[in-house]
Enzyme design. Structure first.
Site, short mmCIF file in Angstrom:
data_model
loop_
_atom_site.label_atom_id
_atom_site.label_comp_id
_atom_site.label_asym_id
_atom_site.label_seq_id
_atom_site.Cartn_x
_atom_site.Cartn_y
_atom_site.Cartn_z
N HIS A 1 -33.61 8.19 -21.85
CA HIS A 1 -33.74 8.74 -20.49
C HIS A 1 -33.63 7.64 -19.46
O HIS A 1 -33.72 6.44 -19.78
CB HIS A 1 -35.11 9.43 -20.34
CG HIS A 1 -36.25 8.51 -20.68
ND1 HIS A 1 -36.76 7.59 -19.79
CD2 HIS A 1 -36.97 8.36 -21.82
CE1 HIS A 1 -37.74 6.92 -20.36
NE2 HIS A 1 -37.88 7.36 -21.61
N GLU B 1 -37.12 12.37 -24.59
CA GLU B 1 -36.83 13.00 -23.31
C GLU B 1 -35.35 13.30 -23.12
O GLU B 1 -34.97 14.22 -22.38
CB GLU B 1 -37.34 12.11 -22.16
CG GLU B 1 -38.85 12.04 -22.05
CD GLU B 1 -39.48 10.97 -22.91
OE1 GLU B 1 -40.70 10.75 -22.81
OE2 GLU B 1 -38.75 10.34 -23.70
N HIS C 1 -38.72 7.88 -16.46
CA HIS C 1 -39.87 7.00 -16.36
C HIS C 1 -39.52 5.71 -17.09
O HIS C 1 -38.46 5.61 -17.71
CB HIS C 1 -41.13 7.64 -16.96
CG HIS C 1 -41.06 7.83 -18.44
ND1 HIS C 1 -40.33 8.84 -19.03
CD2 HIS C 1 -41.61 7.14 -19.48
CE1 HIS C 1 -40.43 8.77 -20.34
NE2 HIS C 1 -41.21 7.74 -20.65
N ASP D 1 -35.67 8.30 -28.92
CA ASP D 1 -36.66 8.76 -27.97
C ASP D 1 -36.55 10.29 -27.90
O ASP D 1 -35.76 10.88 -28.65
CB ASP D 1 -36.43 8.11 -26.60
CG ASP D 1 -37.71 7.99 -25.79
OD1 ASP D 1 -38.73 8.58 -26.16
OD2 ASP D 1 -37.67 7.31 -24.73
#
Length: 276
Positions: free
Chosen positions: A104, A10, A115, A8
């Site tokens: 994250h 983030e 999120h 990912d």
């Protein structure tokens, strides 16, 4: 040894803002370079531990962030979308371990760019009544396939979430959240050395998959929009608990794949920026 990396953005070293991780953002091009360097650090650690095959799945946003020429030559890259298994596309029971790079914290947690999958469109998620985000759902799905999540990198919030979900996961905090869009950054060279060393050490030790859930699991999602929840009720097996919350039962990894369908339906009904 076959290693699978889900990456990912983030939770990547140095990144703190939507402009760092969204195509078109003023620092996105720099962000994707930082993403590749974190991946390469993990790959170097895997190769040092004896990995003979390393599959990397670009799991962020458009899933076209990583440039193949920027990656370690050992990498087989899965790039683009749609993918039936999304962030876990290509994960197979024959993999020896999963590495989650740049992850994250879940929605509602005080973590950098926190999120769950769809920005503020998903307000909360639960797996078998337990609060869950991308980390927990990835771990549970990998466990159902018999593959352990060996290492996770991200901010301190993501690392704490991974440890709470599975204490056997080795974590590397590359930054400490000061707020949702601010962090105390670990120096880049130091962070990547830590990633490489953690991966090499963990993959050199015995790898055992944690027990998978027995029987079907229940996935519950509370959406920001009642329209999304209402539309999802047209899918067989989906029920509602209130006007914005739906759930379904099923075996992992099939339930993970079904959730991917939910997200595609939600994306067709909404046009919300991810970090409002």
């Amino acid at each position: 040894m076959r290693i699978y990396i889900s990456v990912d953005m983030e939770g990547v070293t140095g990144l703190v803002d939507a402009d760092d991780v969204q195509p078109g953002g003023r620092d996105y091009e720099r962000g994707r370079q930082m993403m590749a360097e974190d991946v390469n650090a993990a790959v170097r650690g895997a190769v040092a531990a004896g990995a003979t095959e390393v599959t990397v799945n670009d799991a962020h946003g458009p899933m076209r962030n990583l440039l193949p020429e920027a990656l370690h030559p050992a990498v087989r890259l899965i790039r683009g979308k749609p993918k039936q298994m999304g962030m876990l596309e290509g994960l197979e029971p024959t993999h020896d371990a999963v590495l989650c790079v740049g992850y994250h914290a879940r929605a509602g947690a005080l973590g950098v760019l926190s999120h769950s999958f769809m920005g503020h469109e998903i307000e909360d998620m639960w797996l078998d009544g337990r609060p869950v985000g991308e980390i927990g759902l990835a771990q549970a799905t990998a466990a159902a396939l018999g593959v352990p999540v060996a290492v996770l990198t991200g901010d301190d919030g993501a690392c704490a979430e991974a440890t709470e979900w599975d204490a056997s996961v080795t974590t590397v905090a590359v930054k400490c959240a000061r707020d949702r869009f601010a962090a105390d950054l670990r120096p880049a060279d130091e962070a990547r050395t830590a990633i490489e060393e953690a991966v090499a050490s963990r993959l050199s030790a015995p790898l055992t998959a944690p027990p998978a859930a027995s029987g079907p699991s229940t996935l519950t999602v509370r959406w920001q929009s009642a329209s999304v929840a209402s539309t999802l009720l047209g899918i067989p097996g989906v029920t509602s608990t209130d006007t914005r919350t739906v759930e379904a039962q099923g075996e992992l990894p099939g339930l993970y794949r079904l959730f991917g369908v939910w997200m595609r339906v939600a994306a067709s009904l909404t046009n919300q920026p991810p970090y409002c």
